[in-house]
Design a protein around this motif. Structure first.
Motif, PDB file in Angstrom:
ATOM      1  N   ALA A 143       0.823  -1.201   0.000  1.00 42.61           N
ATOM      2  CA  ALA A 143       0.000   0.000   0.000  1.00 42.61           C
ATOM      3  C   ALA A 143       0.859   1.255   0.000  1.00 42.61           C
ATOM      4  CB  ALA A 143      -0.907  -0.009   1.231  1.00 42.61           C
ATOM      5  N   HIS A 144       0.302   2.333  -0.554  1.00 44.49           N
ATOM      6  CA  HIS A 144       1.007   3.616  -0.601  1.00 44.49           C
ATOM      7  C   HIS A 144       0.097   4.737  -0.106  1.00 44.49           C
ATOM      8  CE1 HIS A 144       2.244   7.359  -2.929  1.00 44.49           C
ATOM      9  NE2 HIS A 144       3.278   7.111  -2.154  1.00 44.49           N
ATOM     10  N   SER A 145       0.653   5.634   0.703  1.00 44.71           N
ATOM     11  CA  SER A 145      -0.012   6.875   1.099  1.00 44.71           C
ATOM     12  C   SER A 145      -1.367   6.594   1.761  1.00 44.71           C
ATOM     13  CB  SER A 145      -0.135   7.787  -0.125  1.00 44.71           C
ATOM     14  OG  SER A 145      -0.429   9.108   0.243  1.00 44.71           O
ATOM     15  N   LEU A 146      -2.468   7.147   1.231  1.00 39.54           N
ATOM     16  CA  LEU A 146      -3.785   6.856   1.792  1.00 39.54           C
ATOM     17  C   LEU A 146      -4.055   5.360   1.786  1.00 39.54           C
ATOM     18  CD1 LEU A 146      -7.193   8.499   1.254  1.00 39.54           C
ATOM     19  CD2 LEU A 146      -6.890   6.196   0.376  1.00 39.54           C
ATOM     20  N   GLY A 147      -3.536   4.663   0.769  1.00 38.95           N
ATOM     21  CA  GLY A 147      -3.686   3.214   0.731  1.00 38.95           C
ATOM     22  C   GLY A 147      -3.092   2.548   1.954  1.00 38.95           C
ATOM     23  N   GLY A 148      -2.097   3.191   2.572  1.00 41.84           N
ATOM     24  CA  GLY A 148      -1.527   2.659   3.805  1.00 41.84           C
ATOM     25  C   GLY A 148      -2.535   2.658   4.937  1.00 41.84           C
ATOM     26  N   MET A 149      -3.356   3.713   5.022  1.00 41.64           N
ATOM     27  CA  MET A 149      -4.407   3.744   6.040  1.00 41.64           C
ATOM     28  C   MET A 149      -5.406   2.622   5.786  1.00 41.64           C
ATOM     29  SD  MET A 149      -5.086   7.867   6.498  1.00 41.64           S
ATOM     30  CE  MET A 149      -6.029   7.694   8.037  1.00 41.64           C
ATOM     31  N   LEU A 150      -5.762   2.420   4.518  1.00 36.77           N
ATOM     32  CA  LEU A 150      -6.670   1.331   4.176  1.00 36.77           C
ATOM     33  C   LEU A 150      -6.024  -0.020   4.473  1.00 36.77           C
ATOM     34  CD1 LEU A 150      -9.227   0.164   2.941  1.00 36.77           C
ATOM     35  CD2 LEU A 150      -8.226   0.546   0.666  1.00 36.77           C
ATOM     36  N   GLY A 151      -4.730  -0.151   4.171  1.00 35.48           N
ATOM     37  CA  GLY A 151      -4.024  -1.392   4.468  1.00 35.48           C
ATOM     38  C   GLY A 151      -4.037  -1.727   5.949  1.00 35.48           C
ATOM     39  N   VAL A 152      -3.891  -0.707   6.786  1.00 32.28           N
ATOM     40  CA  VAL A 152      -3.971  -0.907   8.241  1.00 32.28           C
ATOM     41  C   VAL A 152      -5.359  -1.420   8.616  1.00 32.28           C
ATOM     42  CG1 VAL A 152      -3.989   0.274  10.470  1.00 32.28           C
ATOM     43  CG2 VAL A 152      -2.177   0.767   8.816  1.00 32.28           C
ATOM     44  N   ARG A 153      -6.389  -0.790   8.064  1.00 27.80           N
ATOM     45  CA  ARG A 153      -7.752  -1.219   8.392  1.00 27.80           C
ATOM     46  C   ARG A 153      -8.020  -2.643   7.930  1.00 27.80           C
ATOM     47  NH1 ARG A 153     -11.730   1.922  10.016  1.00 27.80           N
ATOM     48  NH2 ARG A 153     -10.002   2.638  11.289  1.00 27.80           N
ATOM     49  N   ILE A 154      -7.525  -3.005   6.746  1.00 25.20           N
ATOM     50  CA  ILE A 154      -7.701  -4.373   6.255  1.00 25.20           C
ATOM     51  C   ILE A 154      -6.972  -5.370   7.153  1.00 25.20           C
ATOM     52  CG2 ILE A 154      -7.034  -5.936   4.370  1.00 25.20           C
ATOM     53  CD1 ILE A 154      -7.676  -3.614   2.427  1.00 25.20           C
ATOM     54  N   ALA A 155      -5.733  -5.036   7.532  1.00 23.95           N
ATOM     55  CA  ALA A 155      -4.947  -5.938   8.383  1.00 23.95           C
ATOM     56  C   ALA A 155      -5.585  -6.117   9.752  1.00 23.95           C
ATOM     57  CB  ALA A 155      -3.520  -5.410   8.526  1.00 23.95           C
TER      58      ALA A 155
END
Length: 335
Positions: A143-155
């Motif tokens: 994940a990158h940038s805002l995608g990192g926040m989404l990646g955290v939520r998915i994890a």
């Protein structure tokens, strides 16, 4: 009248190559708000999804490797970038044997722009619906940038679906509400609507400390400004602003240390991106965006994580330092 046409055509032909490089070019047909007319590097598919009762389409690329290793990587894009910017990473991963799934989240890129507000939980569910549709039980999340926040939520929400988590220059390593007062959505829409292509270029260069030539940034500006001629532009703008409010209103910083999946932070040493910083009191602005240090502090608290900081690199880590990024990602996923 007919004598004038050849001269006018000649002027147009001379002008077009230069005009085509301008993000707010008035001569070219505008893109649609699902980036119709903007090329992606691989075929784009659409998955029907329902969010808050609204029928929507989630766009994604699904790239098969020549020699499969049996594993899949899902790439999660940032806020200001269509998922097409992952092209070199897709190629790198596919050459290493990975199937690569690259969605545009609802509200972004070639996916639908909803009438309702965006939420990380909804985007996470959409991403899981895509994996279910593709019959992928477990994936590597990069994940990158805002995608990192989404990646955290998915994890956090779906730990059994995540084999490894790579957070590339993620935002959300701090709770921006502690620095920035809330701002009315209508006020943000008005400000964004007044932004020019050149102002946006300066914004990207300032906020992201980009170490790329100007022409490499132009496609991002193009994707943002050549949709202004679309009759649906107000709908796109509201969705874009909703994504900014989502970043502000739905922090993930308090959850990062709870992630149990093996996690790698890859940070640009010069990346001090902090959404909303201009609206923070002046005394607090300097405290925001210490992203490399924040990543190292989180990694130290997590059961299975480490942080790597790449010198002389800004927010677009995988484009600015591709060889080092390749080494880190493939080495990490190989474990």
């Amino acid at each position: 009248m007919y004598r004038i046409l050849p001269a006018a055509l000649a002027v147009a032909l001379v002008t077009i190559p230069f005009a085509s490089q301008a993000a707010d070019n008035a001569l070219r047909e505008p893109y649609g708000i699902a980036l119709e007319g903007f090329a992606y590097p691989y075929p784009v598919h659409l998955l029907p999804v329902v969010n808050d009762g609204e029928q929507l389409s989630m766009a994604y690329m699904d790239v098969a490797p020549a020699q499969p290793n049996g594993r899949t990587v899902v790439l999660l894009h940032g806020r200001n970038f269509p998922s097409s910017y992952w092209a070199p990473v897709i190629k790198m991963l596919a050459e290493a044997g990975y199937r690569v799934v690259v969605p545009d989240q609802i509200g972004f890129g070639k996916s639908s722009k909803p009438q309702g507000e965006l939420h990380f939980d909804t985007l996470a569910r959409n991403t899981m619906a895509l994996l279910d549709h593709l019959k992928i039980d477990k994936a590597e999340i990069v994940a990158h940038s805002l995608g990192g926040m989404l990646g955290v939520r998915i994890a956090r929400a779906y730990p059994d679906r995540v084999a490894h988590l790579v957070l590339t220059a993620p935002i959300g390593l701090e709770d921006y509400r502690l620095y920035v007062p809330p701002t009315r959505t209508e006020s943000i829409i008005e400000a964004e609507d007044k932004l020019t292509a050149e102002g946006y270029r300066k914004q990207l260069q300032t906020n992201y400390a980009i170490k790329l030539p100007p022409e490499a940034i132009t496609p991002f500006i193009d994707a943002r400004f050549n949709i202004k001629g679309s009759p649906d532009y107000p709908r796109w703008l509201r969705a874009f602003v909703s994504s900014g409010q989502m970043i502000y209103r739905e922090p993930v910083a308090h959850e990062i240390a709870l992630i149990t999946s093996p996690t790698l932070f890859i940070m640009g040493a010069d990346d001090h991106n902090a959404p909303g910083r201009p609206n923070a009191p002046e005394a607090l602005r300097a405290k925001m965006g210490q992203n490399a240090e924040l990543a190292k502090a989180f990694a130290a608290k997590m059961p299975n994580a480490r942080a790597e900081v790449i010198p002389d690199t800004g927010h677009l880590v995988f484009l600015e330092a591709p060889e080092r990024y390749k080494e880190l990602v493939l080495g990490f996923l190989g474990h």
